[in-house]
Scaffold this motif. Sequence first.
Motif, PDB file in Angstrom:
ATOM      1  N   ASP A 237      36.236  27.517  39.623  1.00  0.00           N
ATOM      2  CA  ASP A 237      36.037  27.193  41.036  1.00  0.00           C
ATOM      3  C   ASP A 237      36.491  25.771  41.339  1.00  0.00           C
ATOM      4  N   GLU A 238      36.150  24.841  40.459  1.00  0.00           N
ATOM      5  CA  GLU A 238      36.523  23.441  40.667  1.00  0.00           C
ATOM      6  C   GLU A 238      38.041  23.246  40.630  1.00  0.00           C
ATOM      7  N   MET A 239      38.704  23.969  39.745  1.00  0.00           N
ATOM      8  CA  MET A 239      40.151  23.827  39.585  1.00  0.00           C
ATOM      9  C   MET A 239      40.928  24.778  40.500  1.00  0.00           C
ATOM     10  N   VAL A 240      40.216  25.570  41.284  1.00  0.00           N
ATOM     11  CA  VAL A 240      40.779  26.581  42.177  1.00  0.00           C
ATOM     12  C   VAL A 240      41.672  27.545  41.389  1.00  0.00           C
ATOM     13  N   TYR A 241      41.108  28.053  40.293  1.00  0.00           N
ATOM     14  CA  TYR A 241      41.751  29.062  39.462  1.00  0.00           C
ATOM     15  C   TYR A 241      40.995  30.365  39.622  1.00  0.00           C
ATOM     16  N   LEU A 242      41.699  31.467  39.563  1.00  0.00           N
ATOM     17  CA  LEU A 242      41.062  32.774  39.496  1.00  0.00           C
ATOM     18  C   LEU A 242      40.843  33.064  38.025  1.00  0.00           C
ATOM     19  N   ALA A 243      39.616  33.325  37.650  1.00  0.00           N
ATOM     20  CA  ALA A 243      39.237  33.445  36.245  1.00  0.00           C
ATOM     21  C   ALA A 243      39.992  34.553  35.516  1.00  0.00           C
ATOM     22  N   ALA A 244      40.230  34.328  34.245  1.00  0.00           N
ATOM     23  CA  ALA A 244      40.871  35.328  33.400  1.00  0.00           C
ATOM     24  C   ALA A 244      39.876  36.405  32.968  1.00  0.00           C
ATOM     25  N   LYS A 245      38.593  36.051  32.899  1.00  0.00           N
ATOM     26  CA  LYS A 245      37.568  37.014  32.497  1.00  0.00           C
ATOM     27  C   LYS A 245      37.149  37.844  33.716  1.00  0.00           C
ATOM     28  N   SER A 246      37.190  39.165  33.558  1.00  0.00           N
ATOM     29  CA  SER A 246      36.973  40.053  34.707  1.00  0.00           C
ATOM     30  C   SER A 246      35.603  39.900  35.353  1.00  0.00           C
ATOM     31  N   ASP A 247      34.561  39.670  34.576  1.00  0.00           N
ATOM     32  CA  ASP A 247      33.229  39.549  35.183  1.00  0.00           C
ATOM     33  C   ASP A 247      33.118  38.284  36.035  1.00  0.00           C
ATOM     34  N   VAL A 248      33.740  37.209  35.590  1.00  0.00           N
ATOM     35  CA  VAL A 248      33.734  35.962  36.354  1.00  0.00           C
ATOM     36  C   VAL A 248      34.633  36.106  37.580  1.00  0.00           C
ATOM     37  N   ARG A 249      35.774  36.745  37.392  1.00  0.00           N
ATOM     38  CA  ARG A 249      36.705  36.989  38.503  1.00  0.00           C
ATOM     39  C   ARG A 249      36.004  37.823  39.590  1.00  0.00           C
ATOM     40  N   LYS A 250      35.254  38.823  39.188  1.00  0.00           N
ATOM     41  CA  LYS A 250      34.536  39.672  40.146  1.00  0.00           C
ATOM     42  C   LYS A 250      33.568  38.834  40.975  1.00  0.00           C
ATOM     43  N   GLN A 251      32.846  37.918  40.329  1.00  0.00           N
ATOM     44  CA  GLN A 251      31.930  37.026  41.055  1.00  0.00           C
ATOM     45  C   GLN A 251      32.686  36.180  42.074  1.00  0.00           C
ATOM     46  N   GLN A 252      33.835  35.650  41.650  1.00  0.00           N
ATOM     47  CA  GLN A 252      34.614  34.806  42.551  1.00  0.00           C
ATOM     48  C   GLN A 252      35.044  35.576  43.796  1.00  0.00           C
ATOM     49  N   VAL A 253      35.495  36.815  43.603  1.00  0.00           N
ATOM     50  CA  VAL A 253      35.948  37.630  44.729  1.00  0.00           C
ATOM     51  C   VAL A 253      34.768  37.980  45.639  1.00  0.00           C
ATOM     52  N   GLU A 254      33.603  38.269  45.043  1.00  0.00           N
ATOM     53  CA  GLU A 254      32.413  38.571  45.848  1.00  0.00           C
ATOM     54  C   GLU A 254      32.008  37.379  46.699  1.00  0.00           C
ATOM     55  N   GLU A 255      32.186  36.169  46.163  1.00  0.00           N
ATOM     56  CA  GLU A 255      31.811  34.956  46.892  1.00  0.00           C
ATOM     57  C   GLU A 255      32.871  34.507  47.880  1.00  0.00           C
ATOM     58  N   ASN A 256      34.125  34.859  47.623  1.00  0.00           N
ATOM     59  CA  ASN A 256      35.214  34.413  48.484  1.00  0.00           C
ATOM     60  C   ASN A 256      36.300  35.483  48.482  1.00  0.00           C
ATOM     61  N   SER A 257      36.344  36.268  49.534  1.00  0.00           N
ATOM     62  CA  SER A 257      37.287  37.397  49.611  1.00  0.00           C
ATOM     63  C   SER A 257      38.747  36.954  49.635  1.00  0.00           C
ATOM     64  N   ALA A 258      39.003  35.661  49.858  1.00  0.00           N
ATOM     65  CA  ALA A 258      40.389  35.173  49.837  1.00  0.00           C
ATOM     66  C   ALA A 258      41.030  35.378  48.472  1.00  0.00           C
ATOM     67  N   TRP A 259      40.206  35.509  47.418  1.00  0.00           N
ATOM     68  CA  TRP A 259      40.732  35.740  46.070  1.00  0.00           C
ATOM     69  C   TRP A 259      41.215  37.178  45.864  1.00  0.00           C
ATOM     70  N   ALA A 260      40.703  38.111  46.626  1.00  0.00           N
ATOM     71  CA  ALA A 260      40.947  39.538  46.382  1.00  0.00           C
ATOM     72  C   ALA A 260      42.422  39.906  46.202  1.00  0.00           C
ATOM     73  N   PRO A 261      43.327  39.425  47.033  1.00  0.00           N
ATOM     74  CA  PRO A 261      44.730  39.826  46.870  1.00  0.00           C
ATOM     75  C   PRO A 261      45.363  39.354  45.553  1.00  0.00           C
ATOM     76  N   TRP A 262      44.761  38.364  44.913  1.00  0.00           N
ATOM     77  CA  TRP A 262      45.335  37.810  43.691  1.00  0.00           C
ATOM     78  C   TRP A 262      44.905  38.565  42.437  1.00  0.00           C
ATOM     79  N   VAL A 263      43.907  39.422  42.555  1.00  0.00           N
ATOM     80  CA  VAL A 263      43.357  40.106  41.390  1.00  0.00           C
ATOM     81  C   VAL A 263      44.417  40.954  40.684  1.00  0.00           C
ATOM     82  N   ASP A 264      45.193  41.740  41.429  1.00  0.00           N
ATOM     83  CA  ASP A 264      46.231  42.571  40.797  1.00  0.00           C
ATOM     84  C   ASP A 264      47.220  41.727  40.016  1.00  0.00           C
TER      85      ASP A 264
END
Length: 126
Positions: free
Chosen positions: A65-92
């Motif tokens: 979150d601090e580095m504005v990276y989308l996490a490589a670990k899926s469980d952490v990435r899922k949390q990020q997307v739940e907290e900020n939907s702007a990440w969703a398009p980057w998941v694929d």
Amino acid sequence: MESATEKGYKMISIPAKDGGVAPVPSGGEFITIPAQKTKDSDKMKATAEVIQCLIDGDNLKKTNDEMVYLAAKSDVRKQQVEENSAWAPWVDAVENAEGRTTDVGLEYEDISAQLSEDLQAALNKG
């Protein structure tokens, strides 16, 4: 990222030639461990403990979150997307990414160094 979303911009994945999402190279290194000339078990244990601390779910999420990276670990990435939907398009893109060393393996370091030198030479050519 959020200001673009707020203005109505959207992100699409790079399409693969045969459909789906194209595999794009993944980003930089988060953790690197220098090779040690001596096999000091105390140093290796301490290194493992530091790495475990860094990649623990809560710490990994805070770092990403601090580095504005989308996490490589899926469980952490899922949390990020739940907290900020702007990440969703980057998941694929992240889930289909390939490591920069996938095709070149251990030669990556030499190739990367040569590319960097050539780029600097081209940029500084007067």
